[in-house]
Write an enzyme that holds these catalytic residues in place. Sequence first.
Site, PDB file in Angstrom:
ATOM      1  N   SER A 116      38.805  37.058  47.478  1.00  0.00           N
ATOM      2  CA  SER A 116      38.238  38.251  46.855  1.00  0.00           C
ATOM      3  C   SER A 116      36.990  38.723  47.580  1.00  0.00           C
ATOM      4  O   SER A 116      36.244  37.918  48.162  1.00  0.00           O
ATOM      5  CB  SER A 116      37.870  37.893  45.409  1.00  0.00           C
ATOM      6  OG  SER A 116      37.044  38.880  44.868  1.00  0.00           O
ATOM      7  N   TYR A 140      33.006  33.799  39.221  1.00  0.00           N
ATOM      8  CA  TYR A 140      34.322  34.103  39.795  1.00  0.00           C
ATOM      9  C   TYR A 140      34.249  34.070  41.316  1.00  0.00           C
ATOM     10  O   TYR A 140      35.048  33.396  41.984  1.00  0.00           O
ATOM     11  CB  TYR A 140      34.805  35.475  39.303  1.00  0.00           C
ATOM     12  CG  TYR A 140      36.010  35.961  40.055  1.00  0.00           C
ATOM     13  CD1 TYR A 140      37.231  35.308  39.931  1.00  0.00           C
ATOM     14  CD2 TYR A 140      35.927  37.035  40.931  1.00  0.00           C
ATOM     15  CE1 TYR A 140      38.343  35.726  40.642  1.00  0.00           C
ATOM     16  CE2 TYR A 140      37.021  37.464  41.650  1.00  0.00           C
ATOM     17  CZ  TYR A 140      38.225  36.812  41.504  1.00  0.00           C
ATOM     18  OH  TYR A 140      39.323  37.214  42.220  1.00  0.00           O
ATOM     19  N   LYS A 144      35.984  31.380  44.109  1.00  0.00           N
ATOM     20  CA  LYS A 144      36.867  31.774  45.218  1.00  0.00           C
ATOM     21  C   LYS A 144      36.315  31.276  46.546  1.00  0.00           C
ATOM     22  O   LYS A 144      37.071  30.866  47.428  1.00  0.00           O
ATOM     23  CB  LYS A 144      37.038  33.300  45.234  1.00  0.00           C
ATOM     24  CG  LYS A 144      37.946  33.812  44.138  1.00  0.00           C
ATOM     25  CD  LYS A 144      39.376  33.369  44.385  1.00  0.00           C
ATOM     26  CE  LYS A 144      40.318  33.737  43.269  1.00  0.00           C
ATOM     27  NZ  LYS A 144      41.704  33.323  43.495  1.00  0.00           N
TER      28      LYS A 144
HETATM   29  N1  UFG Z   1      33.967  49.345  35.114  1.00  0.00           N
HETATM   30  C1  UFG Z   1      33.524  50.233  34.166  1.00  0.00           C
HETATM   31  N2  UFG Z   1      34.197  50.252  32.978  1.00  0.00           N
HETATM   32  C2  UFG Z   1      35.252  49.468  32.700  1.00  0.00           C
HETATM   33  C3  UFG Z   1      35.694  48.575  33.690  1.00  0.00           C
HETATM   34  C4  UFG Z   1      35.021  48.535  34.886  1.00  0.00           C
HETATM   35  O1  UFG Z   1      32.550  50.948  34.374  1.00  0.00           O
HETATM   36  O2  UFG Z   1      35.812  49.536  31.590  1.00  0.00           O
HETATM   37  C5  UFG Z   1      33.308  49.342  36.415  1.00  0.00           C
HETATM   38  C6  UFG Z   1      32.782  47.965  36.801  1.00  0.00           C
HETATM   39  O3  UFG Z   1      31.478  47.783  36.342  1.00  0.00           O
HETATM   40  C7  UFG Z   1      32.882  48.033  38.335  1.00  0.00           C
HETATM   41  C8  UFG Z   1      34.097  48.936  38.579  1.00  0.00           C
HETATM   42  O4  UFG Z   1      34.264  49.670  37.373  1.00  0.00           O
HETATM   43  O5  UFG Z   1      31.773  48.651  38.863  1.00  0.00           O
HETATM   44  C9  UFG Z   1      35.347  48.164  38.840  1.00  0.00           C
HETATM   45  O6  UFG Z   1      35.471  47.174  37.838  1.00  0.00           O
HETATM   46  P1  UFG Z   1      36.770  46.300  37.643  1.00  0.00           P
HETATM   47  O7  UFG Z   1      36.531  45.449  36.442  1.00  0.00           O
HETATM   48  O8  UFG Z   1      37.984  47.157  37.683  1.00  0.00           O
HETATM   49  O9  UFG Z   1      36.818  45.421  38.922  1.00  0.00           O
HETATM   50  P2  UFG Z   1      35.661  44.496  39.506  1.00  0.00           P
HETATM   51  O10 UFG Z   1      35.008  45.289  40.594  1.00  0.00           O
HETATM   52  O11 UFG Z   1      34.809  43.874  38.526  1.00  0.00           O
HETATM   53  O12 UFG Z   1      36.535  43.301  39.996  1.00  0.00           O
HETATM   54  C10 UFG Z   1      37.252  43.442  41.117  1.00  0.00           C
HETATM   55  C11 UFG Z   1      38.369  42.428  41.150  1.00  0.00           C
HETATM   56  C12 UFG Z   1      37.816  41.091  41.377  1.00  0.00           C
HETATM   57  C13 UFG Z   1      36.823  41.128  42.500  1.00  0.00           C
HETATM   58  C14 UFG Z   1      35.720  42.069  42.178  1.00  0.00           C
HETATM   59  C15 UFG Z   1      34.579  42.058  43.159  1.00  0.00           C
HETATM   60  O13 UFG Z   1      39.118  42.454  39.976  1.00  0.00           O
HETATM   61  O14 UFG Z   1      38.865  40.242  41.702  1.00  0.00           O
HETATM   62  O15 UFG Z   1      36.322  43.317  42.155  1.00  0.00           O
HETATM   63  O16 UFG Z   1      33.470  42.729  42.592  1.00  0.00           O
HETATM   64  F1  UFG Z   1      36.310  39.951  42.723  1.00  0.00           F
END
Ligand code: UFG
Length: 328
Positions: A116, A140, A144
Amino acid sequence: MRILVTGGAGFIGAHTSKALAAAGHEPIVFDNLSTGHRWAVKWGPFEYGDLLDRAALIDVMRRHRVEAVLHFAALSSVGESNIRPDVYYRTNVLGTLSVLDAMKDAGVGQIILSSSCAVYGIPEKIPIDESALTDPINPYGSSKLMAEKMLGDYARAFNLAAVALRYFNAAGADPDGDVGEEHSPETHLIPSVLQVASGIRDYVNVFGSNYKTLDGTCVRDYVHVSDLANGHVSALTSFKFGEFRSFNLSSGCGYSVNQIIDRARFITNKEINTRILNNRMGDPPVLYANSNLAKSEINWIAKRSDIDTIISDAWSWISHHRFKVVCS
Ligand code: UFG
């Protein structure tokens, strides 16, 4: 090749099983269905089992005469990992150790790990390449990175061929509609936004609006799940025994949370209400990357990862799937 796909009932594992079968391989899915779905296993045999059960892994590897392992089975929510680091380390670190030990016992020498972008933490330089410092800021990402380190040490000591694919934000759905994203609860941005468009949710949370970005919301690199799936098929041809290598799989473009919501409004032609909340713990402000190394070393480029295609494919999936749920 006969390939053990741990976590093959999950989102990326199931799409990859389809791509493996299309390329002439046999995917053997090993999954405890804790987050995956039995209906998503369609391209090869299914073996129910838990990662921490090394004897079961060895038995499956021997019975199916497995030649390589694609290791997807893991927990993957950044927010949840802050609250349950114990569960994340057990599943992602001990689970990977169990797979590696089973491979050693069963004489399987090739592995690709789902890694990741979270291993980079807050990058010093954007776009990120693989030479960047790895310094995760959430459990997380740490789990990884530990898994990657184990692959490296096992590759050198036991002559394994080991590859880690560092995915950026996986999204979209199979363009044929055979499989798509279904988490419960759904926490990822694009499916959450589309659930609002389809009436399943009333609004989507926006985690933070004061980041130092164009519009104050976090920027991410969204990559189509079918492109990720093909990345594994490409990586299978590049194994080098005794070596561990890692590659970014990304689209190369960054989109803010607000930009994603705007594109989703345009594509679905629906109103999407938002609610602004505080920053989510462990969220880097900006993540996007180049995948030049994957291009030169494993001949991979993202072909379906423009943002409108990703959102359209996810929208087709969610619209169709919701219809099925309502009618069943
Ligand atoms: N976000 C929102 N609202 C939501 C969900 C997410 O504003 O309801 C934002 C998060 O804060 C983030 C972006 O949208 O800035 C993307 O969030 P996600 O939860 O879709 O994904 P993440 O970036 O947290 O996670 C992804 C992958 C992980 C990886 C990570 C690295 O799922 O496997 O990116 O940051 F590790």
